[in-house]
Design an enzyme around this catalytic site. Structure first.
Site, PDB file in Angstrom:
ATOM      1  N   ASP A 187       0.886  -1.155   0.000  1.00 56.89           N
ATOM      2  CA  ASP A 187       0.000   0.000   0.000  1.00 56.89           C
ATOM      3  C   ASP A 187       0.933   1.216   0.000  1.00 56.89           C
ATOM      4  OD1 ASP A 187      -2.305   1.539   0.247  1.00 56.89           O
ATOM      5  OD2 ASP A 187      -2.206   1.536   2.428  1.00 56.89           O
ATOM      6  N   LYS A 188       0.456   2.374  -0.449  1.00 55.77           N
ATOM      7  CA  LYS A 188       1.359   3.536  -0.525  1.00 55.77           C
ATOM      8  C   LYS A 188       1.315   4.378   0.754  1.00 55.77           C
ATOM      9  CE  LYS A 188       0.569   7.347  -2.899  1.00 55.77           C
ATOM     10  NZ  LYS A 188       0.882   8.461  -1.971  1.00 55.77           N
ATOM     11  N   THR A 189       0.167   5.032   0.979  1.00 60.03           N
ATOM     12  CA  THR A 189       0.075   5.977   2.093  1.00 60.03           C
ATOM     13  C   THR A 189       0.191   5.248   3.428  1.00 60.03           C
ATOM     14  OG1 THR A 189      -1.394   7.264   0.706  1.00 60.03           O
ATOM     15  CG2 THR A 189      -1.277   7.896   3.004  1.00 60.03           C
TER      16      THR A 189
ATOM     17  N   ARG B 129       0.240  14.741  -3.424  1.00 63.51           N
ATOM     18  CA  ARG B 129      -1.129  14.222  -3.284  1.00 63.51           C
ATOM     19  C   ARG B 129      -2.060  15.403  -3.509  1.00 63.51           C
ATOM     20  NH1 ARG B 129      -3.546  10.359   0.498  1.00 63.51           N
ATOM     21  NH2 ARG B 129      -5.737  10.225  -0.088  1.00 63.51           N
TER      22      ARG B 129
ATOM     23  N   ASP C 296      -1.581  -1.055   5.894  1.00 63.90           N
ATOM     24  CA  ASP C 296      -1.814  -0.565   7.256  1.00 63.90           C
ATOM     25  C   ASP C 296      -3.004  -1.250   7.920  1.00 63.90           C
ATOM     26  OD1 ASP C 296      -3.914   0.530   5.932  1.00 63.90           O
ATOM     27  OD2 ASP C 296      -3.231   2.604   6.053  1.00 63.90           O
ATOM     28  N   GLY C 297      -3.626  -2.180   7.226  1.00 65.61           N
ATOM     29  CA  GLY C 297      -4.698  -2.946   7.847  1.00 65.61           C
ATOM     30  C   GLY C 297      -6.062  -2.309   7.761  1.00 65.61           C
ATOM     31  N   ALA C 298      -6.157  -1.050   7.344  1.00 66.87           N
ATOM     32  CA  ALA C 298      -7.446  -0.358   7.353  1.00 66.87           C
ATOM     33  C   ALA C 298      -8.340  -0.830   6.220  1.00 66.87           C
ATOM     34  CB  ALA C 298      -7.222   1.137   7.265  1.00 66.87           C
ATOM     35  N   ASN C 299      -7.901  -0.595   4.973  1.00 65.05           N
ATOM     36  CA  ASN C 299      -8.742  -1.019   3.841  1.00 65.05           C
ATOM     37  C   ASN C 299      -8.068  -2.143   3.061  1.00 65.05           C
ATOM     38  OD1 ASN C 299      -6.666   0.425   2.857  1.00 65.05           O
ATOM     39  ND2 ASN C 299      -7.857   1.891   1.687  1.00 65.05           N
ATOM     40  N   ASP C 300      -7.134  -2.835   3.718  1.00 63.90           N
ATOM     41  CA  ASP C 300      -6.410  -3.904   3.027  1.00 63.90           C
ATOM     42  C   ASP C 300      -6.743  -5.276   3.603  1.00 63.90           C
ATOM     43  OD1 ASP C 300      -4.934  -1.849   1.699  1.00 63.90           O
ATOM     44  OD2 ASP C 300      -3.691  -1.672   3.477  1.00 63.90           O
TER      45      ASP C 300
END
Length: 1230
Positions: free
Chosen positions: A471-473, A657, A856-860
């Site tokens: 993931d990037k951010t 961004r 980061d676990g949020a949307n992944d």
């Protein structure tokens, strides 16, 4: 097969299963009972282990609707079998039996589907079960879920609208007795029990006792860890399983009930001070701030808003069905913590219960922990094959022993015991414990570097990773964004960029008002918290956010959850008379804006919006922010600057961004209440484009170095982000994912429209050469095999594909033939929604990549779970979102994980090879001794198995990982050229030297068939050997253990175990050298010294215990020479011939992998297997000539494809005519 006999349940879902119906058969049951008695209970055990056999052996096929037992088989690659008994639920006394009382049942928490006419809904549901309305409903339970027979679809269904149990996620902690029985009935322990009984009958009491003690220790530790896990899971679930909740009843009455009584359809009141959600519920009133870290690992609080009313949808979407996944921004998930609620004056924050018990998100999570999918890995499949080979070898020994014993006219009892004994020798009882040791040690080492693992079996798989998605951010770049500046738009023209937003000139502008209101920030205990991007944006303007109290809301009307206002020093003293937006009455003394309605940020929509109202203004304002391309498409074309795309491209190329802002004044007819029910589509259109916010997203300090290490190690890296395409490409270049000389081909896919077929436009981003030069990239120019050092001589350009989420979806749907080709060189995937990330991981796995995912676990979550090795960068100790969680939010954990994975994998190979050699050496020792009707002694077995084998196995696994990643990867399975050569060569060497000793001793002049008065050592004349002479005068040996052959074979074989242990304990390139494994080195030295000592300087008491006979000193020296030559040959073959010659010359280990950025690298095991095919054709003759990995095969194909990669400025169309195989013919138009 009759359709009536086979059904599918959970179709299209992860737990899809085939279902077959069976009825009990009495005659089959009788035959099985007889078989159980005849086999002494073994048949019963076999049927216990094999559910499919159990059902087929005792039942006959029946229609699913009338069956007594169901047999279930998963449709995934594991094809696992389960069986379940059909049960009946009586409806005669069930609360549903009286339709008249259905409305009361809704109010009392029994009805489950929110509908305007509950009685009608009830009748509709009950009609499905008409055949049993007054009788019984048939159901079965599988993995904590009940499946009821549905007569409408003529299948079992996981009914969501009729029957619900208690709202409880029950994790029953099994009793110690239950766990003990289950553990003891494991085939491994049954085999050990068989071995112990056999050894006891043969009077091998000591060894049998040692195995019993080992088994008890193993069972106790296993029971302790299993029960501990159950207790932990039970405590985690039970902590908030039963709480008191308030529910709305008929006539707005509030009733307090236990959360266990909640059913779907109940209207739950969310308390003001927050709560832990006992179910999944959808918000219908108010807003909640929720901490979802339990589910996602993301600690940033999330704002949940009420579900929009579909009845006023301008697009007529009134028929849209609620889905927890689609409407997750409005759904409060079970187990998450509601920190606080934002409420309206006089109104409660309400949510409708939609899922309870194991149906909730937390319930599904608990189910996945309770019933995990087996880990499929080549190593484990090969291990079973290897065990089968050992069983076959044991079978040969079994037959040989019987024939040999019959020829020597032994007793029947002795023949049975000896022939069965050979089986227990060949299949080592300590193998499972030995294999687990390496993984346990690796798990401990990972924990030391802050990586927590909830799926230890995956550590080995991580050793095979050859592609990692990032993931990037927050992963490659810093989490926090810095505001670089803004670029406002007025009259469809861009102003110059401005750095300072916090000034008097802009304070009352719509641009700043949008920055002040269009966010999801909230105050938790007086501190602003929320999305990092929103925080930076809000801090840049210096405004103040206040969550309004009930008294303050009275000023604005009834509803005003949040108010923002600038600090007093920023406000000009006089009222700006020229403000056309203001009404003609005097402005109040204070200037503040109230946020009336919020439409939260959606990954799918790539935008968020709010409806706000300036204090004293009659009309409301709509503000929107999001991805520039999306925002521009929703604005009036005349308000978007003509150079919008150029300006945006300029910023994104520099890696900024960029976020666009838009605004429009709403009509005065839109009242406060209408706004609360309006859909976001009615707001988010016809906007005025206001400009851009430019955020700087800096790379994390360690990112370039980590990616460099991965590239050197021949591991591909891919970026998967929700950010803008060009920004992502820029960051990929900055961090070294794409080299400066590499070309980037942007695939822009367009779906079918107005009768036209889907097409892909190929654009070359910032080419080094002129666009017109179509030969700038030629297919021959793609380096597949580059020798290190020749890069400077080859003016070749590599290429990467980049695409956004929309294009990816179109390609998946309409260009399936192209997907594998794009996966081979796809490096940047931008604007990807969470489900698209999962689809990407699957697409990469489909071309045989071993995929790692770091996010980061949020949307992944989906991608992290789907990948072979998912690692979440979360501060939480263990995130259930992925198999691995790094406590430090840095991608440096990725090389660490791969290094440890490779070390654990090599340790597994070493241990397995050692255990295989141990079995074969001991098997051959016993077979040689059986030929003279002898055997190894009880204490000889004990010394070999306990003192040598266990000590060596548990210490040789302690080697830690090598300090850096190397280009080659370890083989993925045991059936590969290198490993087979290693094992077979050592077996031949050991058998050769053991046979040499066994037959040579018989040629010695002093040799005779040993008897208690044998005097080969001349003990009568040599006082030095007196001690052994005393021992020689003991009583005759009834089992013929004591003889010269036994002594010779025992000493040589004892050294052989240690020799192969040292030969197999390899260090570089995957593990630290074995001399750094101090425990192993000390153990081996002590054992060597001890065996040498008792061989060269016999001690009477030790000789007596080990049943060793006296042999001349000269023969002892001869045995030492045999052992030394054996050691030299074994280590030369393993370390020099295999590693130096075959590894480099024949196996050609990753020669092409030395070019560090090669994307189509051949994995080492492929070349190993190719060699294996030539040299071990007897074992691998069935293999095909093509490479096993699909991506390798593709790479070879693309080398000779003149049309690939696509030329600049060309278009690929999907042909309208679909071929029989479902793929589309692709035509290219220039």
């Amino acid at each position: 097969m009759d359709k009536e006999e086979r059904k599918t349940i959970n179709q299209g879902q992860e737990d899809e299963m085939e279902i077959y119906g069976y009825n009990l058969s009495r005659w089959k049951l009788a035959i099985v009972s007889l078989g159980v008695i005849c086999t002494g209970g073994f048949l019963l055990l076999l049927l216990y282990w094999m559910p499919e056999w159990r059902v087929k052996a005792t039942c006959i096929r029946a229609a699913v609707k009338d069956c007594e037992v169901v047999l279930l088989r998963t449709t995934d690659e594991f094809r696992m079998w389960f069986c379940a008994k059909i049960r009946f639920l009586s409806l005669e006394n069930h609360p549903f039996s009286n339709p008249k009382s259905i409305t009361d049942k809704i109010s009392n928490g029994h009805a489950v589907h929110l509908t305007e006419n509950p009685a009608e809904e009830y009748r509709h549901e009950m009609s499905k079960h008409s055949q049993t309305q007054t009788q019984q409903i048939r159901y079965f339970t599988h993995h904590s879920v009940k499946y009821f027979w549905n007569d409408t679809i003529r299948n079992f269904d996981f009914l969501k609208k009729l029957l619900y149990g208690i709202n409880e996620i029950t994790v029953k902690v099994p009793s110690v007795f239950k766990l003990l029985i289950k553990e003891v009935l494991n085939p491994f322990y049954i085999f050990q029990l068989f071995s112990v009984i056999l050894w006891s009958t043969d009077e091998y009491y000591y060894y049998a006792l040692a195995i019993v003690i080992m088994s008890i220790v193993s069972i106790v530790s296993s029971l302790y860890s299993i029960r501990k896990q159950y207790v932990m899971l039970h405590d985690m679930v039970a902590a908030h399983s039963t709480v008191r909740v308030s529910v709305c009843r008929v006539n707005e009455e509030i009733e307090e009930i236990f959360s266990t009584d909640l059913v779907p359809g109940d209207v739950m009141v969310i308390p003001l001070n927050g709560t832990v959600m006992p179910c999944d519920a959808v918000l219908i009133n108010g807003t909640c701030i929720v901490n979802e870290s339990m589910l996602t690992g993301e600690s940033v609080p999330v704002t949940k808003t009420n579900l929009p009313n579909p009845s006023v949808d301008i697009k007529g979407m009134g028929e849209e069905l609620y889905s927890p996944e689609t409407h997750k921004r409005h759904t409060l998930f079970c187990g998450t913590t509601v920190i606080q609620t934002r409420f309206y004056t006089g109104e409660l924050v309400k949510a409708i219960v939609v899922r309870t018990g194991f149906s909730t998100s937390k319930g599904q999570l608990v189910r996945s922990i309770l019933y995990p999918k087996p880990t499929d890995f080549k190593l484990y499949r090969d291990a079973y094959l290897f065990l089968l080979c050992l069983v076959a070898v044991a079978g040969i020994g079994f037959i040989y022993t019987i024939i040999n014993s019959i020829l020597n006219e032994e007793e029947v009892g002795a023949i049975i015991i000896e022939s069965l004994d050979i089986i227990t020798i060949t299949v080592p009882p300590a193998l499972p414990a030995a294999m687990t040791a390496g993984i346990v040690y690796a798990q401990r080492r990972l924990k030391k570097v802050g990586i927590f693992c909830i799926s230890p079996q995956r550590i080995n798989i991580c050793g095979q990773l050859n592609l990692v998605c990032f993931d990037k951010t927050g992963t490659l770049t810093e989490d926090g964004l810095d505001l670089w500046g803004i670029q406002r738009v007025e009259n469809a023209r861009f102003f110059l960029p401005e750095e300072n937003v916090c000034n008097e000139m802009l304070v009352k502008s719509q641009f700043v008002a949008c920055m002040a209101t269009c966010h999801s920030l909230t105050k938790i205990e007086g501190v602003l918290s929320g999305d990092p991007l929103d925080l930076k944006m809000f801090e840049a303007i210096g405004w103040i956010l206040e969550e309004a109290t009930e008294e303050e809301t009275a000023l604005h009307n009834r509803i005003m959850p949040t108010v923002v206002r600038p600090p007093k020093q920023l406000l000009p003293e006089s009222t700006p008379a020229g403000n056309q937006e203001m009404e003609l009455f005097e402005l109040p003394a204070i200037y503040e804006i109230g946020i009336v309605r919020q439409f939260p940020f959606s990954s799918a929509l790539q935008r968020m919006s709010v409806v706000a109202r300036v204090l004293g203004d009659k009309k409301m304002d709509a503000y929107m922010k999001g991805a520039p391309e999306v925002i521009a498409s929703l604005c009036k074309p005349e308000t978007v600057p003509v150079d919008f795309e150029e300006v945006l491209e300029d910023y994104t190329k520099q890696g900024f961004r960029v976020i666009a802002l838009a605004h429009r004044k709403l009509e005065s007819k839109l009242t406060w209440h209408k706004i609360q029910n309006i859909s976001r589509d009615a707001i988010e259109n016809n906007m005025d484009f206001m400009g851009l916010i430019i955020m700087q997203n800096k790379l994390k300090q360690e990112t370039p170095a980590v990616l460099e290490d991965l590239h050197k190690a021949n591991i591909r890296t891919v970026m998967v982000t929700g950010d803008n395409m060009l920004t992502a490409v820029s960051v990929a270049r900055d961090c070294g994912m794409i080299l400066p000389q590499d070309k980037v081909i942007i695939a822009e896919a367009l779906p079918p429209k107005d009768g036209k077929v889907a097409k892909i436009n190929w654009h070359y981003a910032d080419s080094l050469t002129q666009c017109g030069n179509s030969s700038a990239i030629d297919s021959e120019a793609i380096p597949i095999k580059l020798v290190h050092g020749s890069l400077e001589d080859l003016q070749l350009t590599r290429y990467h594909f980049a695409m956004n989420g929309k294009s990816f979806s179109v390609i998946l749907e309409h260009f399936q033939d192209l997907v594998p080709k794009l996966m081979l060189h796809g490096t940047v995937f931008a604007r990807m929604a969470p489900d698209q990330k999962t689809q990407l991981v699957e697409a990469l796995q489909n071309v045989d990549y071993f995929v790692g995912m770091c996010g980061d676990g949020a949307n992944d979550c989906g991608a992290l779970k789907r990948a072979h090795g998912g690692i979440s960068l979360s501060e939480l100790e263990a995130s259930v979102a992925s198999p691995f969680t790094s406590k430090t939010p840095s991608i440096s954990c990725v090389p660490n994980l791969i290094r440890e994975g490779r070390a654990a994998l090599m340790t597994s190979f070493c241990v397995f090879k050692f255990m295989a050699l141990y079995s074969i050496i001991q098997y051959f020792s016993v077979t040689l001794l059986y030929s003279i009707l002898s055997n190894l002694g009880d204490f000889q077995f004990l010394f070999i198995d306990l003192a040598i084998i266990l000590v060596v196995v548990f210490t040789m696994s302690l080697n830690s990982a090598w300090k850096e990643l190397v280009a080659q990867r370890p083989p993925s399975g045991l059936i590969s050229g290198a490993l087979l050569f290693s094992v077979l060569s050592q077996i031949i060497i050991c058998i050769g030297f053991q046979s040499l000793g066994f037959f040579w001793v018989k040629q010695q002049p002093w040799y005779e068939v040993w008897h208690p008065y044998s005097d080969a050592c001349n003990t009568t004349r040599n006082p030095h050997w007196n001690s052994s002479h005393i021992y020689n005068e003991t009583e005759p040996d009834s089992r013929n253990i004591q003889n010269y052959e036994n002594t010779t074979v025992f000493f040589i074989s004892s050294f052989q175990y240690l020799i192969v242990a040292v030969a197999f304990s390899k260090g570089k390139p995957f593990r630290q050298p074995c001399y750094k494994n101090y425990l192993f080195v000390i153990s081996v030295i002590i054992l060597y010294v001890f065996i040498l000592f008792i061989m060269l300087h016999p001690v009477a008491s030790i000789d007596q215990v080990l049943q060793i006979v006296c042999v001349p000193y000269q023969w002892r020296i001869t045995m030492l020479i045999i052992v030394l030559v054996n050691a030299l040959v074994s280590i030369m073959v393993e370390s020099f011939f295999l590693d130096m010659v075959l590894w480099k010359v024949v196996f050609n280990r990753d020669r092409q992998g030395e070019y560090r950025f090669t994307t189509t690298t051949q994995p080492p095991q492929e070349s190993v297997d190719r060699w294996g095919k030539c040299c071990l054709s007897w074992a691998q003759g069935c293999r095909k000539k093509m490479p096993k990995a699909k991506y390798m095969y593709l790479a070879q194909e693309l080398l000779v494809d003149p049309e690939w990669p696509p030329k600049p400025q060309t278009t690929t169309e999907a042909k309208a005519l679909v071929k029989e195989n479902g793929s589309c013919q692709i035509i290219t138009i220039t």
